[in-house]
Design a protein around this motif. Structure first.
Motif, PDB file in Angstrom:
ATOM      1  N   GLU A   1      -0.455  17.016  -1.860  1.00  0.00           N
ATOM      2  CA  GLU A   1      -1.681  16.810  -2.603  1.00  0.00           C
ATOM      3  C   GLU A   1      -1.976  18.194  -3.520  1.00  0.00           C
ATOM      4  O   GLU A   1      -2.089  17.960  -4.796  1.00  0.00           O
ATOM      5  N   GLU A   2      -1.949  19.279  -2.837  1.00  0.00           N
ATOM      6  CA  GLU A   2      -2.148  20.550  -3.646  1.00  0.00           C
ATOM      7  C   GLU A   2      -1.008  20.717  -4.663  1.00  0.00           C
ATOM      8  O   GLU A   2      -1.348  21.161  -5.729  1.00  0.00           O
ATOM      9  N   GLU A   3       0.194  20.321  -4.194  1.00  0.00           N
ATOM     10  CA  GLU A   3       1.399  20.661  -5.197  1.00  0.00           C
ATOM     11  C   GLU A   3       1.198  19.969  -6.249  1.00  0.00           C
ATOM     12  O   GLU A   3       1.360  20.195  -7.599  1.00  0.00           O
ATOM     13  N   THR A   4       0.588  18.435  -6.264  1.00  0.00           N
ATOM     14  CA  THR A   4       0.543  17.293  -7.453  1.00  0.00           C
ATOM     15  C   THR A   4      -0.449  17.943  -8.196  1.00  0.00           C
ATOM     16  O   THR A   4      -0.441  17.984  -9.360  1.00  0.00           O
ATOM     17  N   ALA A   5      -1.641  18.444  -7.436  1.00  0.00           N
ATOM     18  CA  ALA A   5      -2.544  19.207  -8.391  1.00  0.00           C
ATOM     19  C   ALA A   5      -2.189  20.217  -9.281  1.00  0.00           C
ATOM     20  O   ALA A   5      -2.527  20.413 -10.393  1.00  0.00           O
ATOM     21  N   ARG A   6      -1.459  21.382  -8.624  1.00  0.00           N
ATOM     22  CA  ARG A   6      -0.968  22.275  -9.363  1.00  0.00           C
ATOM     23  C   ARG A   6      -0.054  21.964 -10.707  1.00  0.00           C
ATOM     24  O   ARG A   6      -0.114  22.557 -11.521  1.00  0.00           O
TER      25      ARG A   6
ATOM     26  N   ALA B   1       0.713  -1.315   0.012  1.00  0.00           N
ATOM     27  CA  ALA B   1      -0.041   0.039   0.057  1.00  0.00           C
ATOM     28  C   ALA B   1       0.836   1.328  -0.047  1.00  0.00           C
ATOM     29  O   ALA B   1       0.676   2.207  -0.764  1.00  0.00           O
ATOM     30  N   ALA B   2       1.789   1.218   0.668  1.00  0.00           N
ATOM     31  CA  ALA B   2       2.820   2.313   0.846  1.00  0.00           C
ATOM     32  C   ALA B   2       3.394   2.746  -0.488  1.00  0.00           C
ATOM     33  O   ALA B   2       3.453   3.812  -0.888  1.00  0.00           O
ATOM     34  N   ALA B   3       3.828   1.734  -1.168  1.00  0.00           N
ATOM     35  CA  ALA B   3       4.649   1.876  -2.356  1.00  0.00           C
ATOM     36  C   ALA B   3       3.641   2.066  -3.477  1.00  0.00           C
ATOM     37  O   ALA B   3       3.988   2.714  -4.342  1.00  0.00           O
TER      38      ALA B   3
ATOM     39  N   SER C   1       0.415   9.413   4.607  1.00  0.00           N
ATOM     40  CA  SER C   1       1.692   9.699   4.344  1.00  0.00           C
ATOM     41  C   SER C   1       1.583  11.037   3.185  1.00  0.00           C
ATOM     42  O   SER C   1       2.416  11.863   2.942  1.00  0.00           O
ATOM     43  N   VAL C   2       0.241  11.074   2.914  1.00  0.00           N
ATOM     44  CA  VAL C   2      -0.084  12.083   1.846  1.00  0.00           C
ATOM     45  C   VAL C   2      -0.359  13.467   2.582  1.00  0.00           C
ATOM     46  O   VAL C   2      -1.560  13.246   2.897  1.00  0.00           O
ATOM     47  N   GLU C   3       0.346  14.506   2.507  1.00  0.00           N
ATOM     48  CA  GLU C   3       0.108  15.441   3.238  1.00  0.00           C
ATOM     49  C   GLU C   3      -0.791  16.291   2.343  1.00  0.00           C
ATOM     50  O   GLU C   3      -0.759  16.339   1.195  1.00  0.00           O
TER      51      GLU C   3
END
Length: 188
Positions: free
Chosen positions: A124-129, A80-82, A118-120
């Motif tokens: 998440e916002e940085e990935t969306a941007r 799951a972590a990977a 582990s997903v801050e």
């Protein structure tokens, strides 16, 4: 060899029922699992499903899976972590989509929650941007409402919460008339 004789020959692919070299059901089940794990990491539930489809008896499958867990070849927490790390980096999935994918792969909810912890929010916002910026480069000739609608749809499909979607898209594609994006107008 005639056509009918060839079709009557046992299936000689590894892990298949009827294979002459694997009269031992445990060895056959172990071979199926090892073949699956050689391709990519898998959850315990995924391996159980493959063995079920291949006709492995449930008690044999459980024994093989227990042994693979014992020796560390199957570890749902590590899987799951990977998976979370890989799917975020490679496919840009948000927490909601990651949770759906883990559930689909048979990972227990508490294991999924631990991996998703582990997903801050900032990550998440940085990935969306980054997704929006990359997609915007290919949308240069489209009218603003079309770009906004497509970006909102993209981020929503990838599992991002609507408040984050609206904030990121509004900042990336500022309204030409100074008005904020109206989520009700974006569904069409």
């Amino acid at each position: 060899m005639s056509g009918s004789a060839a079709s009557a020959a046992p299936d000689s692919r590894p892990g298949r029922r009827g294979e002459a070299g694997h009269a031992d059901p445990l060895a056959s089940a172990r071979e199926i699992c090892l073949h699956q794990l050689a391709a990519r990491p898998r959850s315990r539930a995924e391996l159980a499903a493959v063995m079920r489809r291949r006709g492995v008896e449930e008690d044999v499958a459980e024994r093989v899976l227990d042994r693979l867990v014992e020796v560390g070849l199957v570890d749902d927490e590590a899987f799951a972590a990977a998976f979370v790390s890989s799917a975020r980096a490679g496919r840009g999935l948000g927490r909601r989509a990651l949770a759906v994918e883990l559930r689909r792969r048979g990972v227990e909810p508490e294991v999924s929650e631990a991996a998703l912890a582990s997903v801050e929010v900032e990550d998440e916002e940085e990935t969306a941007r980054a997704l929006v910026a990359r997609r915007l480069r290919a949308m240069g000739g489209l009218p603003e409402p079309v770009r906004v609608r497509r970006l909102v749809a993209l981020l929503t499909r990838k599992g991002y919460p609507l408040d984050l979607v609206m904030r990121v898209v509004t900042e990336a594609v500022p309204a030409t008339d100074g008005e904020d994006c109206d989520p009700d107008q974006l569904s069409g």
